[in-house]
Design an enzyme around this catalytic site. Sequence first.
Site, PDB file in Angstrom:
ATOM      1  N   GLY A  90      34.940   9.417  16.060  1.00  0.00           N
ATOM      2  CA  GLY A  90      35.006   8.765  14.336  1.00  0.00           C
ATOM      3  C   GLY A  90      35.320   7.822  14.569  1.00  0.00           C
ATOM      4  O   GLY A  90      35.178   6.639  13.268  1.00  0.00           O
ATOM      5  N   GLU A 114      29.899 -23.564  27.030  1.00  0.00           N
ATOM      6  CA  GLU A 114      29.251 -24.797  26.109  1.00  0.00           C
ATOM      7  C   GLU A 114      29.675 -25.856  27.023  1.00  0.00           C
ATOM      8  O   GLU A 114      28.922 -26.638  26.845  1.00  0.00           O
ATOM      9  CB  GLU A 114      30.612 -25.169  24.937  1.00  0.00           C
ATOM     10  CG  GLU A 114      29.890 -24.115  23.377  1.00  0.00           C
ATOM     11  CD  GLU A 114      30.367 -24.022  22.561  1.00  0.00           C
ATOM     12  OE1 GLU A 114      30.643 -25.024  22.222  1.00  0.00           O
ATOM     13  OE2 GLU A 114      29.731 -22.873  21.597  1.00  0.00           O
ATOM     14  N   GLU A 149      43.464  -1.911  21.256  1.00  0.00           N
ATOM     15  CA  GLU A 149      45.377  -1.734  20.474  1.00  0.00           C
ATOM     16  C   GLU A 149      45.287  -3.049  19.648  1.00  0.00           C
ATOM     17  O   GLU A 149      46.854  -3.217  18.856  1.00  0.00           O
ATOM     18  CB  GLU A 149      45.712  -3.267  21.607  1.00  0.00           C
ATOM     19  CG  GLU A 149      47.288  -2.964  21.971  1.00  0.00           C
ATOM     20  CD  GLU A 149      46.851  -1.954  23.286  1.00  0.00           C
ATOM     21  OE1 GLU A 149      45.712  -1.943  23.776  1.00  0.00           O
ATOM     22  OE2 GLU A 149      47.758  -1.166  23.573  1.00  0.00           O
ATOM     23  N   SER A 169      40.955  -7.472  15.113  1.00  0.00           N
ATOM     24  CA  SER A 169      41.664  -8.779  14.492  1.00  0.00           C
ATOM     25  C   SER A 169      41.977  -8.631  13.389  1.00  0.00           C
ATOM     26  O   SER A 169      42.437  -8.955  12.331  1.00  0.00           O
ATOM     27  CB  SER A 169      41.215  -9.534  14.951  1.00  0.00           C
ATOM     28  OG  SER A 169      40.790 -10.679  16.514  1.00  0.00           O
TER      29      SER A 169
HETATM   30  C1  LIG Z   1      36.940  -0.911  26.906  1.00  0.00           C
HETATM   31  C2  LIG Z   1      37.330  -0.281  26.113  1.00  0.00           C
HETATM   32  C3  LIG Z   1      38.796   0.600  26.187  1.00  0.00           C
HETATM   33  C4  LIG Z   1      39.604   1.757  25.360  1.00  0.00           C
HETATM   34  N1  LIG Z   1      40.060   2.087  25.720  1.00  0.00           N
HETATM   35  C5  LIG Z   1      41.013   2.853  24.891  1.00  0.00           C
HETATM   36  C6  LIG Z   1      42.303   4.076  25.182  1.00  0.00           C
HETATM   37  O1  LIG Z   1      41.927   3.778  26.166  1.00  0.00           O
HETATM   38  N2  LIG Z   1      42.769   4.599  24.146  1.00  0.00           N
HETATM   39  C7  LIG Z   1      42.437   4.634  23.095  1.00  0.00           C
HETATM   40  O2  LIG Z   1      43.411   5.650  22.484  1.00  0.00           O
HETATM   41  N3  LIG Z   1      41.441   3.863  22.672  1.00  0.00           N
HETATM   42  C8  LIG Z   1      40.227   3.062  23.343  1.00  0.00           C
HETATM   43  N4  LIG Z   1      40.055   2.460  23.535  1.00  0.00           N
HETATM   44  C9  LIG Z   1      39.626   2.493  22.126  1.00  0.00           C
HETATM   45  C10 LIG Z   1      39.728   1.202  20.942  1.00  0.00           C
HETATM   46  O3  LIG Z   1      41.156   1.050  20.944  1.00  0.00           O
HETATM   47  C11 LIG Z   1      38.927   1.343  19.554  1.00  0.00           C
HETATM   48  O4  LIG Z   1      37.990   0.741  20.034  1.00  0.00           O
HETATM   49  C12 LIG Z   1      40.023   0.026  18.081  1.00  0.00           C
HETATM   50  O5  LIG Z   1      41.076   0.771  17.726  1.00  0.00           O
HETATM   51  C13 LIG Z   1      38.699  -0.173  17.562  1.00  0.00           C
HETATM   52  O6  LIG Z   1      38.214   1.426  16.721  1.00  0.00           O
HETATM   53  P1  LIG Z   1      36.475   1.234  16.939  1.00  0.00           P
HETATM   54  O7  LIG Z   1      36.054  -0.019  18.280  1.00  0.00           O
HETATM   55  O8  LIG Z   1      36.428   2.536  16.950  1.00  0.00           O
HETATM   56  O9  LIG Z   1      36.293   0.286  15.436  1.00  0.00           O
HETATM   57  P2  LIG Z   1      36.272   0.739  14.168  1.00  0.00           P
HETATM   58  O10 LIG Z   1      37.817   1.563  13.655  1.00  0.00           O
HETATM   59  O11 LIG Z   1      35.488   1.390  14.000  1.00  0.00           O
HETATM   60  O12 LIG Z   1      36.198  -0.511  13.741  1.00  0.00           O
HETATM   61  C14 LIG Z   1      34.688  -1.168  13.654  1.00  0.00           C
HETATM   62  C15 LIG Z   1      35.417  -2.344  13.069  1.00  0.00           C
HETATM   63  O13 LIG Z   1      35.366  -2.076  11.604  1.00  0.00           O
HETATM   64  C16 LIG Z   1      36.567  -2.707  10.987  1.00  0.00           C
HETATM   65  N5  LIG Z   1      37.583  -2.800  10.216  1.00  0.00           N
HETATM   66  C17 LIG Z   1      37.899  -1.162  10.674  1.00  0.00           C
HETATM   67  N6  LIG Z   1      38.773  -0.679   9.851  1.00  0.00           N
HETATM   68  C18 LIG Z   1      39.283  -1.887   8.920  1.00  0.00           C
HETATM   69  C19 LIG Z   1      39.820  -2.225   7.980  1.00  0.00           C
HETATM   70  N7  LIG Z   1      40.669  -0.726   7.054  1.00  0.00           N
HETATM   71  N8  LIG Z   1      40.050  -3.303   7.201  1.00  0.00           N
HETATM   72  C20 LIG Z   1      39.381  -3.904   7.885  1.00  0.00           C
HETATM   73  N9  LIG Z   1      38.473  -4.152   8.557  1.00  0.00           N
HETATM   74  C21 LIG Z   1      38.542  -2.410   9.258  1.00  0.00           C
HETATM   75  C22 LIG Z   1      36.909  -3.234  12.345  1.00  0.00           C
HETATM   76  O14 LIG Z   1      37.936  -4.472  12.897  1.00  0.00           O
HETATM   77  C23 LIG Z   1      36.418  -3.209  13.320  1.00  0.00           C
HETATM   78  O15 LIG Z   1      35.814  -4.370  13.327  1.00  0.00           O
HETATM   79  C24 LIG Z   1      38.980   1.314  24.200  1.00  0.00           C
HETATM   80  C25 LIG Z   1      37.719   0.614  23.555  1.00  0.00           C
HETATM   81  C26 LIG Z   1      37.045  -0.225  24.864  1.00  0.00           C
HETATM   82  C27 LIG Z   1      36.077  -0.316  23.944  1.00  0.00           C
END
Ligand SMILES: Cc1cc2nc3c(=O)[nH]c(=O)nc-3n(C[C@H](O)[C@H](O)[C@H](O)COP(=O)(O)OP(=O)(O)OC[C@H]3O[C@@H](n4cnc5c(N)ncnc54)[C@H](O)[C@@H]3O)c2cc1C
Length: 374
Positions: free
Chosen positions: A119, A328, A353, A356
């Site tokens: 989610g 580029e 982590e 941005s």
């Molecule tokens: C290769 C890889 C390895 C990973 N390893 C781990 C791991 O070991 N353990 C773990 O727990 N997780 C891991 N992750 C998960 C990673 O930490 C999450 O992808 C990250 O926290 C972002 O969550 P999401 O991808 O669900 O994006 P979302 O939280 O759904 O966000 C999507 C977009 O909306 C923006 N957004 C969300 N909320 C807000 C807000 N309140 N205000 C403004 N903008 C917002 C975000 O900045 C982003 O641009 C990994 C991810 C990848 C791709």
Amino acid sequence: MDFDLSEELKQYGKKVREFSLKEFSNKVASIYDIQEQYPDELRIKALKEGIIDFSNPWKTMIGIEEMCRVDPGLGISVTVPFFGAEVLMLHGSDHLKEKYLGKVAAGEKIMGLGVTEPGGGSDVAGLKTVARKEGNKYVVNGSKMFITNGTIADFFVMLVRTAHPDDPAKRHRGLSVLVVERNFKGFDSNKLTGKLGVRATNTAELILNNVEVPAENLVGDEGKGFYYIMEFFNISRIFVAAQSIGIAQGVLDRTTDFLKNLEKNGDYVGEERKFKLAEMATRVEASRLLMYKAASFLFNYNPNPTLTSMAKGYASETASFAAETAMEITGQTGLNSEIERFFRDSKIMEIWEGTSEVEKIVISRMILKGDKNE
Ligand SMILES: Cc1cc2nc3c(=O)[nH]c(=O)nc-3n(C[C@H](O)[C@H](O)[C@H](O)COP(=O)(O)OP(=O)(O)OC[C@H]3O[C@@H](n4cnc5c(N)ncnc54)[C@H](O)[C@@H]3O)c2cc1C
């Protein structure tokens, strides 16, 4: 004020660089990237040769930067088996530390950190995996997504909901950390393939179906898990800044070599390309200084989350900027070189982590609260 590293740290950085140049050649890195294979033999080798040294956080930070400068996918893969260890170090019982951490340090086990769910990852307090206490155990149900080391880790430091899911007062204070072993009944994982970058790292979905976790595997106090994980991110963001600076420096090295070659052969370089190189170099230097400042607070037991988020946010955007600028400047040469892999590897820096946007939320919130970066 002294901006120079100690002789010991310089020597350590040199040793890591020499190891990385020898072991992470373009040929080797390409194979792991294309096959999406975790480089377990390199992890063992790096540990045996004392390349990975988690006893001193400055060494960890500098080592990560040097390895990612040579190859990000391999550099991250060999340093990530300890991912989440700080949560156990800071809040785990002596029994948990002895049982789990010692084996990771000895290279016998790999660990992972399970926070993100299908989610979403940014809204940590919204997670849905539930752990119900039953006598001397917790019964866990739910799933985790994008978990690094997901199909290779022996155990995970996992954030779960221990309060009733419908209790709004317990959104943040209803979360707890458990150590969940892969071999607990009801645990399953599926490897995720086809990632844009860092393809040598192992990423998976975790499924928890009535997994029984001994109550003694609770880390620290029930209900404090959210705060433990936020504290952890304030540490691990420094290491993501180091990964990012390694990537940015790596593409800067390669772009500099490319332009030098053009000059040597009497080919056209152009002022615009030189200006771009200057901007890359300036941003790399600024990112590194910001990381050193944030690290000096953190490693002296006085963490400053504003600075840490600034360091991670700025360094990760610098990695993307530098990789794109390198593409580029180098044109078709870059498309068929290591720079292409660095370009793909750089994007994740702005996502894990804390994206941005999340870093900017932390920074602005702290500034508006009156934090003065002192
Ligand atoms: C290769 C890889 C390895 C990973 N390893 C781990 C791991 O070991 N353990 C773990 O727990 N997780 C891991 N992750 C998960 C990673 O930490 C999450 O992808 C990250 O926290 C972002 O969550 P999401 O991808 O669900 O994006 P979302 O939280 O759904 O966000 C999507 C977009 O909306 C923006 N957004 C969300 N909320 C807000 C807000 N309140 N205000 C403004 N903008 C917002 C975000 O900045 C982003 O641009 C990994 C991810 C990848 C791709």
